[in-house]
Write a protein that holds these residues in place. Structure first.
Motif, short mmCIF file in Angstrom:
data_model
loop_
_atom_site.label_atom_id
_atom_site.label_comp_id
_atom_site.label_asym_id
_atom_site.label_seq_id
_atom_site.Cartn_x
_atom_site.Cartn_y
_atom_site.Cartn_z
N ASP A 48 0.79 -1.22 0.00
CA ASP A 48 0.00 0.00 0.00
C ASP A 48 0.83 1.27 0.00
O ASP A 48 0.46 2.27 -0.63
CB ASP A 48 -0.94 0.01 1.21
N SER A 49 1.94 1.28 0.72
CA SER A 49 2.69 2.52 0.91
C SER A 49 3.82 2.71 -0.09
O SER A 49 4.60 3.67 0.05
CB SER A 49 3.27 2.55 2.33
N THR A 51 6.39 3.85 -2.58
CA THR A 51 6.67 5.18 -3.12
C THR A 51 7.85 5.08 -4.09
O THR A 51 8.86 4.45 -3.78
CB THR A 51 7.02 6.16 -1.99
N ARG A 75 3.14 7.90 -5.30
CA ARG A 75 2.79 6.69 -4.56
C ARG A 75 2.19 5.66 -5.51
O ARG A 75 1.87 5.94 -6.66
CB ARG A 75 1.78 7.04 -3.45
N SER A 158 0.43 -4.27 4.14
CA SER A 158 0.56 -3.22 5.15
C SER A 158 1.11 -3.83 6.43
O SER A 158 1.09 -5.05 6.61
CB SER A 158 -0.79 -2.56 5.41
N GLN A 178 11.79 0.47 2.85
CA GLN A 178 10.48 1.10 3.05
C GLN A 178 9.59 0.25 3.94
O GLN A 178 8.92 0.75 4.85
CB GLN A 178 9.79 1.33 1.70
N GLU A 182 8.24 1.06 7.90
CA GLU A 182 6.84 1.17 8.32
C GLU A 182 6.44 0.07 9.30
O GLU A 182 5.47 0.20 10.03
CB GLU A 182 5.91 1.20 7.11
#
Length: 372
Positions: A48-49, A51, A75, A158, A178, A182
């Motif tokens: 989902d995140s 980038t 994104r 996620s 990344q 998170e």
């Protein structure tokens, strides 16, 4: 049965760019076959995140600039929207929910069969499926006995599902960093790599690295083979590295093997682990024996068909040319196909797609007159 001049298998960025430029090479009817319900390739299935580590101005495909602030880092969902908008403007027919299972050639005509039984014929076929459908899992001793969770980046979405767990992220590329960054606030996280993490400043002297690559002409230099030998380095503006430090995400040398409830580190220390996320440098690897990934399936081709398979791995999908590693290398003459309205990144896409259409396919018409 549908007939086309050119069939492109895969509606990700590689397939879409190829379809956009194919008319320049005499293809008048182009079909793009995509196994998913909508165009966009693997992008909708990335975490989902995700980038990009290249700015929007360097993330365009031929003929259509990436919208919005050109200096921002898009994104995942922005890339998905861009690719679907791009697909709507293509001079090609796009058949979604069409998973290709086989490609054969007889009497100079290609026959492409879909999983649902539909057949397509064409003078030329390009497999632009990439590697995402065939994730490469590291072969670590004891994995079969491990009672925890082993999840490849292709299946990660996620950090919520890992809250409160002990997690090891395997890999030292941008995606691994990344994801570890998170996971840090929610889980006890460690990065496991075979070498120390290499950090590359994302904005040296206030300019994004891709700006420098363009202006010193490294973005069009024929250095693909050299780059394949360079250890993976993480492009970071300081955000991810700071996040790792703040949340106590450490790095350890790659563990030697799994146990039933954890791992054994290189120094012999045993530790209980709830989940391991392998993220190799490449999200997948090329198929063997003339097989190409097709939405998680194997695309079977006649041994003598010489079908060409192309794709761009992992998060390098829409990055600067000097960081891409396409499935083929554009020949110098392909650089003749350029447009003043396109930036250098788009010109590179033209060179690659032109090479696919004019240099690497069987039964392709001659180059247009006036092109060297």
């Amino acid at each position: 049965m549908e007939h086309a001049d050119l069939v492109v298998i895969g509606a990700g960025q590689s397939g879409l760019a190829t379809a956009a430029l194919a008319p320049r090479h005499g293809f008048t009817r182009i079909l793009v076959l995509e196994g998913a319900e909508e165009p966009g390739g693997s992008w909708p299935r990335y975490y989902d995140s995700l980038t990009l580590f290249s700015p929007a101005r360097y993330s365009s495909l031929p003929g259509m600039r990436f919208p919005g602030d050109p200096d921002r880092y898009p994104r995942r969902d922005e890339v998905v929207d861009y690719l679907r908008d791009y697909a709507r403007r293509l001079p090609a027919g796009i058949r979604t929910s069409t998973a290709v299972t086989s490609v054969t050639r007889q009497d100079g005509i290609w026959s492409v069969r879909a999983e649902d039984g539909r057949e397509f014929t064409a003078r030329a076929v390009i497999a632009a499926t990439g590697d995402y459908g065939t994730p490469c899992m590291p072969d670590v001793p004891g994995q079969a006995d491990f009672g925890g969770r082993v999840l490849h980046a292709a299946d990660y979405r996620s950090p919520d599902a890992f809250a409160g767990q002990r997690v090891v992220v395997v890999g030292g590329g941008n995606s691994a960093i990344q994801i570890a960054a998170e996971l840090g606030p929610l889980a006890d996280t460690t990065l496991a790599t075979r070498r120390p993490i290499g950090w590359t400043p994302q904005r040296p002297l206030g300019r994004d690295l891709h700006w420098w690559l363009k202006h010193i002409l490294l973005d069009i230099a024929p250095i693909r083979r050299l780059l394949e030998k360079v250890p993976v380095s993480v492009l970071d503006d300081g955000h991810d590295r700071t996040a790792l430090d703040q949340h106590g995400v450490d790095r350890r040398d790659m563990f030697s093997h799994f146990t039933a409830d954890g791992v054994v580190w290189a120094d012999g220390t045993k530790e209980e682990v709830g989940a391991v996320l392998p993220l190799p440098d490449r999200i997948g690897r090329p198929g063997h024996q003339r097989r190409a990934a097709a939405s998680g399936r194997s695309l079977h081709c006649d041994p003598g068909s010489r079908l060409r398979r192309h794709g761009v791995p992992a998060q390098l999908l829409l990055q600067n040319p000097a960081r891409r590693r396409p499935g083929c290398q554009a020949r110098p003459e392909a650089n003749a196909y350029r447009s003043d309205r396109l930036n250098r990144n788009q010109e590179w896409w033209e060179a690659v797609a032109s090479a696919w259409c004019s240099s690497l396919m069987l039964g392709v018409p001659p180059k247009p007159s006036g092109v060297r």
